[in-house]
Design an enzyme around this catalytic site. Structure first.
Site, PDB file in Angstrom:
ATOM      1  N   GLY A 135       0.825  -1.217   0.000  1.00 27.45           N
ATOM      2  CA  GLY A 135       0.000   0.000   0.000  1.00 27.45           C
ATOM      3  C   GLY A 135       0.852   1.257   0.000  1.00 27.45           C
ATOM      4  O   GLY A 135       2.062   1.200  -0.206  1.00 27.45           O
ATOM      5  N   GLY A 191       2.264   4.972   1.751  1.00 31.40           N
ATOM      6  CA  GLY A 191       2.652   5.505   3.050  1.00 31.40           C
ATOM      7  C   GLY A 191       4.024   5.062   3.482  1.00 31.40           C
ATOM      8  O   GLY A 191       4.682   4.249   2.831  1.00 31.40           O
ATOM      9  N   SER A 192       4.430   5.620   4.591  1.00 30.42           N
ATOM     10  CA  SER A 192       5.789   5.436   5.074  1.00 30.42           C
ATOM     11  C   SER A 192       6.023   4.010   5.541  1.00 30.42           C
ATOM     12  O   SER A 192       7.081   3.429   5.303  1.00 30.42           O
ATOM     13  CB  SER A 192       6.042   6.398   6.229  1.00 30.42           C
ATOM     14  OG  SER A 192       5.680   7.700   5.823  1.00 30.42           O
ATOM     15  N   VAL A 193       5.029   3.435   6.216  1.00 27.51           N
ATOM     16  CA  VAL A 193       5.206   2.077   6.741  1.00 27.51           C
ATOM     17  C   VAL A 193       5.363   1.094   5.580  1.00 27.51           C
ATOM     18  O   VAL A 193       6.292   0.282   5.546  1.00 27.51           O
ATOM     19  CB  VAL A 193       4.022   1.668   7.651  1.00 27.51           C
ATOM     20  CG1 VAL A 193       4.208   0.253   8.169  1.00 27.51           C
ATOM     21  CG2 VAL A 193       3.870   2.633   8.821  1.00 27.51           C
ATOM     22  N   GLU A 207      -0.263  -1.448  -6.869  1.00 29.67           N
ATOM     23  CA  GLU A 207      -0.889  -0.278  -7.481  1.00 29.67           C
ATOM     24  C   GLU A 207       0.120   0.854  -7.521  1.00 29.67           C
ATOM     25  O   GLU A 207       0.516   1.313  -8.579  1.00 29.67           O
ATOM     26  CB  GLU A 207      -2.188   0.090  -6.759  1.00 29.67           C
ATOM     27  CG  GLU A 207      -2.215  -0.314  -5.309  1.00 29.67           C
ATOM     28  CD  GLU A 207      -3.442   0.126  -4.568  1.00 29.67           C
ATOM     29  OE1 GLU A 207      -4.553  -0.031  -5.080  1.00 29.67           O
ATOM     30  OE2 GLU A 207      -3.280   0.644  -3.450  1.00 29.67           O
TER      31      GLU A 207
HETATM   32  O1  0RQ Z   1      -0.844  10.877  12.112  1.00 25.46           O
HETATM   33  O2  0RQ Z   1       0.584  12.300  10.764  1.00 25.46           O
HETATM   34  O3  0RQ Z   1      -0.943  13.276  12.501  1.00 25.46           O
HETATM   35  O4  0RQ Z   1       1.059  11.928  13.184  1.00 25.46           O
HETATM   36  O5  0RQ Z   1      -2.098   8.216  11.252  1.00 25.46           O
HETATM   37  O6  0RQ Z   1       0.328   7.158  10.319  1.00 25.46           O
HETATM   38  O7  0RQ Z   1       2.189   5.755  11.134  1.00 25.46           O
HETATM   39  O8  0RQ Z   1       2.693   7.781   9.667  1.00 25.46           O
HETATM   40  O9  0RQ Z   1       1.609   5.666   8.769  1.00 25.46           O
HETATM   41  O10 0RQ Z   1       1.877   7.092   6.619  1.00 25.46           O
HETATM   42  O11 0RQ Z   1       1.784   4.592   6.630  1.00 25.46           O
HETATM   43  O12 0RQ Z   1      -0.275   5.929   7.103  1.00 25.46           O
HETATM   44  C1  0RQ Z   1      -3.290   3.738   7.459  1.00 25.46           C
HETATM   45  C2  0RQ Z   1      -3.237   6.234   7.332  1.00 25.46           C
HETATM   46  C3  0RQ Z   1      -1.104   4.923   7.620  1.00 25.46           C
HETATM   47  C4  0RQ Z   1      -2.304   4.873   5.422  1.00 25.46           C
HETATM   48  C5  0RQ Z   1      -2.512   4.945   6.965  1.00 25.46           C
HETATM   49  C6  0RQ Z   1      -2.011   8.327  12.673  1.00 25.46           C
HETATM   50  C7  0RQ Z   1      -0.544   8.639  12.922  1.00 25.46           C
HETATM   51  C8  0RQ Z   1      -0.264   9.621  11.800  1.00 25.46           C
HETATM   52  C9  0RQ Z   1      -0.267   8.242   9.657  1.00 25.46           C
HETATM   53  P1  0RQ Z   1       0.041  12.213  12.142  1.00 25.46           P
HETATM   54  P2  0RQ Z   1       1.798   6.644   9.997  1.00 25.46           P
HETATM   55  P3  0RQ Z   1       1.319   5.846   7.203  1.00 25.46           P
HETATM   56  C10 0RQ Z   1      -3.034   1.835  -0.458  1.00 25.46           C
HETATM   57  C11 0RQ Z   1      -3.843   0.760   0.153  1.00 25.46           C
HETATM   58  C12 0RQ Z   1      -5.174   3.154   3.591  1.00 25.46           C
HETATM   59  C13 0RQ Z   1      -5.319   1.698   3.501  1.00 25.46           C
HETATM   60  C14 0RQ Z   1      -4.313   1.157   2.548  1.00 25.46           C
HETATM   61  C15 0RQ Z   1      -3.616   4.696   4.680  1.00 25.46           C
HETATM   62  C16 0RQ Z   1      -1.098   9.051  10.648  1.00 25.46           C
HETATM   63  O13 0RQ Z   1      -1.446   3.831   5.112  1.00 25.46           O
HETATM   64  O14 0RQ Z   1      -4.360   5.620   4.483  1.00 25.46           O
HETATM   65  O15 0RQ Z   1      -3.256   0.679   2.953  1.00 25.46           O
HETATM   66  N1  0RQ Z   1      -3.920   3.467   4.244  1.00 25.46           N
HETATM   67  N2  0RQ Z   1      -4.646   1.234   1.255  1.00 25.46           N
HETATM   68  O16 0RQ Z   1      -0.326   9.193  14.206  1.00 25.46           O
HETATM   69  C17 0RQ Z   1      -5.305   7.466  15.450  1.00 25.46           C
HETATM   70  C18 0RQ Z   1      -4.594   5.235  15.416  1.00 25.46           C
HETATM   71  C19 0RQ Z   1      -3.552   5.635  14.520  1.00 25.46           C
HETATM   72  C20 0RQ Z   1      -3.484   6.977  14.139  1.00 25.46           C
HETATM   73  C21 0RQ Z   1      -1.891   5.872  13.143  1.00 25.46           C
HETATM   74  N3  0RQ Z   1      -4.721   3.970  15.829  1.00 25.46           N
HETATM   75  N4  0RQ Z   1      -5.445   6.189  15.834  1.00 25.46           N
HETATM   76  N5  0RQ Z   1      -4.355   7.898  14.592  1.00 25.46           N
HETATM   77  N6  0RQ Z   1      -2.437   7.082  13.298  1.00 25.46           N
HETATM   78  N7  0RQ Z   1      -2.551   4.963  13.893  1.00 25.46           N
HETATM   79  C22 0RQ Z   1      -3.790   3.124  -0.784  1.00 25.46           C
HETATM   80  C23 0RQ Z   1      -4.303   3.158  -2.187  1.00 25.46           C
HETATM   81  O17 0RQ Z   1      -4.753   2.179  -2.669  1.00 25.46           O
HETATM   82  C24 0RQ Z   1      -4.336   4.396  -2.922  1.00 25.46           C
END
Ligand code: 0RQ
Length: 504
Positions: free
Chosen positions: A264, A266-268, A289
């Site tokens: 997916g 994002g950074s993770v 994708e």
């Molecule tokens: O918030 O930026 O305000 O600190 O979520 O989290 O850890 O930087 O991780 O950049 O990989 O994003 C799921 C959002 C993760 C993304 C998600 C807060 C955290 C931070 C971002 P800040 P990280 P990432 C590909 C396929 C959609 C599903 C997918 C995403 C911000 O990967 O949108 O994979 N995925 N789709 O602090 C509250 C929690 C939290 C939280 C993290 N439990 N509660 N806030 N955060 N965990 C997409 C496509 O197909 C296009």
């Protein structure tokens, strides 16, 4: 420019962005190219937002895209208040705010579904497709740029087409696309894709010249991706995952070069791919994708033999490197429509290993990827559901805590469920990995708590689970406490109990 605009029938269609924007009327539906900041139409939507500021009457349009837009297109449109309905994915702070205050209606859709819904007529018809291209061929084919997304279906189904011919995108992109659109509503044929590197379609999107109302010449690069470099925790997540894959090879469940990989955004997700750099795995393939920085690092290192995606989304530095050295990549890359990259039929046939990101997971393996505290939209499900359900291995990764430890990413009950326990095989945090395959809910709970939860929350989770066991059931819960952690976070700013339960 004329070497890019090779269809002479189109020559007289060049217009200004202002003129193109003037054709769009209140209430219309527009389909914009763009997938995770790549290959988006960058000028006409922004000009439309500008124009709307001067409208005397309220003005709004429905906006369909591939996925998220770059160049602040989503934020400028949201700020101008011109978006009535938005689908299927976004990742913009301003738009997010408007979605969450109810002023924009957002349809959070599996990315493989949008084309199907448009084709069937279940969604309002598209008035204007506005798509970026690097060239228009002699025979009227539109060559997309750094993404394909839903552009093929938008062009096919829209009443009118506006092309943004972007001279800033390298013309070396011509030749890396494979455009295939499944047959319509009647009897359907199998999609003939059986290998990651196989071509099944055309080099560009066929377009009826009669439908092309205007061509706007632009010169703007894609917005760079904003992913942050891997940190200690994401590196640990990658290490756990790679060790698991190593064991799967040892057990004979995966071949030496694994299976086609999807990850997916994002950074993770990027960090996890980065983890393969220092691993023994070679001859890997990617059927994903978004192709992020790490895919190109792996191509450079000779670790990836071929990568198929629907967009190329890179940081500034990586974009420069890839553009300058594009010749090295062109025979190892294909960009396809998202209906094909995310198609359940292909995902199952190729037997993908799918790695997507969770916001939170619960003790039984349900995953929330979209709604913070069950109510506030983050970005959207994107392709994660397409991949998780249909892949060979549905893997979800997340850090075990968020917001400095005030939030546990492992909770008693996910406050919103995008991926049910049935779609989730593996959960990985920096703490460890839980392999849930073949486990009943009562077996899953302990594994997830012990392997994935942060130690500061393990005692609390065990205490919840033990109380739930006293109520019985196949999936034991204390329903009145199931969301108490989210309530506590809202009221006290932390999910931690004041009197912490003793960790065992
Ligand atoms: O918030 O930026 O305000 O600190 O979520 O989290 O850890 O930087 O991780 O950049 O990989 O994003 C799921 C959002 C993760 C993304 C998600 C807060 C955290 C931070 C971002 P800040 P990280 P990432 C590909 C396929 C959609 C599903 C997918 C995403 C911000 O990967 O949108 O994979 N995925 N789709 O602090 C509250 C929690 C939290 C939280 C993290 N439990 N509660 N806030 N955060 N965990 C997409 C496509 O197909 C296009």
């Amino acid at each position: 420019m004329w070497e890019r605009l090779r269809d002479k029938r189109m020559a007289e269609k060049i217009v200004t962005a202002e003129e193109a924007a003037s054709w769009i009327e209140n209430g219309m539906t527009i389909g914009l190219s763009g997938f995770t900041r790549a290959g988006d139409s960058k000028v006409v939507p922004v000009t439309l937002a500008e124009r709307a500021k001067n409208e005397k009457e309220p003005f709004g349009v429905n906006v369909y895209t591939g996925a998220s837009m770059g160049a602040d297109v989503d934020s400028i449109m949201a700020e101008a208040g011109i978006v009535l309905k938005r689908l299927p994915f976004q990742a913009d702070a301003t738009m997010r705010k408007k979605i969450n205050d109810g002023s924009i209606m957002f349809v959070d859709q599996h990315l493989s579904h949008t084309a199907e819904l448009i084709r069937s007529g279940a969604l309002p018809a598209i008035d204007y497709a506005i798509v970026e291209a690097v060239a228009i061929t002699e025979d009227g084919m539109l060559i997309p740029s750094t993404s394909v997304g839903n552009s093929n279906i938008f062009v096919e189904q829209a009443k009118h087409v506006i092309i943004e011919l972007n001279l800033a995108q390298t013309d070396a992109l011509e030749g890396i696309h494979d455009i295939y659109t499944p047959a319509g509503q009647g009897e359907r044929e199998p999609i003939p894709l059986v290998a990651v590197d196989q071509r099944i379609g055309t080099l560009g999107i066929p377009v009826d010249p009669e439908k092309v109302r205007g061509i706007v010449v632009t010169n703007i690069s894609d917005s760079p991706s904003s992913i942050v470099k891997p940190d200690e925790e994401t590196a640990q997540i990658a290490a756990h995952l790679i060790e698991f894959l190593r064991q799967e090879v040892k057990e004979g469940r995966l071949p030496q070069n694994l299976a086609p990989l999807q990850s997916g955004i994002g950074s993770v997700a990027n960090a996890v791919f980065n983890g393969f750099l220092d691993s023994e795995f070679t001859d890997l393939t990617v059927y994903s994708e978004v192709l992020q920085d790490a895919v190109f690092d792996l191509l450079d290192a000779g670790k990836i033999a071929f990568a198929s995606g629907c967009s190329i989304t890179l940081t500034d530095e990586k974009m420069k490197h890839v553009t300058e050295n594009f010749a090295n990549y062109r025979d190892k890359l294909l960009l396809r429509p998202q209906e094909i990259t995310n198609h359940p039929e292909i995902i199952r046939r190729l037997g993908l290993i799918a790695i997507n990101t969770a916001i939170e997971v619960d003790i039984y393996g349900n995953v929330n990827s979209t709604n913070v505290s069950g109510t506030k939209m983050m970005n959207g499900i994107g392709g994660s559901g397409d991949f998780a359900r249909n892949s060979r291995l549905g893997i979800f990764v997340t850090k075990s805590i968020a917001k400095g430890g005030n939030i546990s990413s492992v909770v008693p009950f996910a406050s919103h469920v995008d991926h049910t326990e049935h779609d989730v095989d593996i959960i990985v945090t920096e703490q460890g990995l839980a392999d849930l395959r073949g486990l009943a809910p009562r077996e899953r709970a302990l594994k997830i708590i012990d392997n994935c939860a942060h130690p500061m929350y393990r005692g609390q989770l065990r205490a919840y689970y033990e109380e739930a066991l006293t109520r019985g059931g196949h999936t034991p819960h204390v329903l009145e406490k199931a969301f108490s952690w989210h309530v506590r976070y809202a009221e006290e700013g932390t999910m931690l109990e004041k009197q912490p339960a003793l960790a065992r």
